[in-house]
Design an enzyme around this catalytic site. Structure first.
Site, PDB file in Angstrom:
ATOM      1  N   GLY A  39      38.535  39.155  40.036  1.00  0.00           N
ATOM      2  CA  GLY A  39      39.454  39.504  38.965  1.00  0.00           C
ATOM      3  C   GLY A  39      40.429  40.617  39.299  1.00  0.00           C
ATOM      4  O   GLY A  39      41.311  40.933  38.511  1.00  0.00           O
ATOM      5  N   GLU A  40      40.288  41.220  40.453  1.00  0.00           N
ATOM      6  CA  GLU A  40      41.175  42.312  40.857  1.00  0.00           C
ATOM      7  C   GLU A  40      42.143  41.820  41.937  1.00  0.00           C
ATOM      8  O   GLU A  40      41.716  41.267  42.944  1.00  0.00           O
ATOM      9  CB  GLU A  40      40.366  43.492  41.408  1.00  0.00           C
ATOM     10  N   PRO A  41      43.445  42.018  41.746  1.00  0.00           N
ATOM     11  CA  PRO A  41      44.386  41.617  42.782  1.00  0.00           C
ATOM     12  C   PRO A  41      44.373  42.606  43.953  1.00  0.00           C
ATOM     13  O   PRO A  41      44.485  43.812  43.761  1.00  0.00           O
ATOM     14  CB  PRO A  41      45.739  41.648  42.064  1.00  0.00           C
TER      15      PRO A  41
END
Length: 74
Positions: free
Chosen positions: A42-44
């Site tokens: 979920g983290e770029p």
């Protein structure tokens, strides 16, 4: 199995616009000259090298007893 460069891969594109290919492999590694965006839980983040690997029994799922995914039959 031989690895294809992006240029070699593009040569195999069909003229009818179908650019999807399916592969089965226990892992895949992507290496690029410049960092590319990757979604990590979920983290770029950005990487120039990333490896994806299938690890048997690494994810536990809760499903109902009659779930069709539990059957060996398609």
């Amino acid at each position: 199995m031989a690895l294809l460069t992006p240029r070699e891969s593009c040569k195999s594109f069909s003229p009818d616009g179908e650019y999807i290919s399916y592969w089965q492999t226990p892992w895949a590694e992507v290496c690029t000259e410049e960092a590319i965006p990757v979604n990590l839980d979920g983290e770029p983040v950005r990487f120039s090298s990333v490896r994806y690997e299938a690890v048997p029994s690494a994810i536990r799922l809760i499903v109902p007893p009659d779930c069709p995914l539990l059957s060996a039959q398609p």
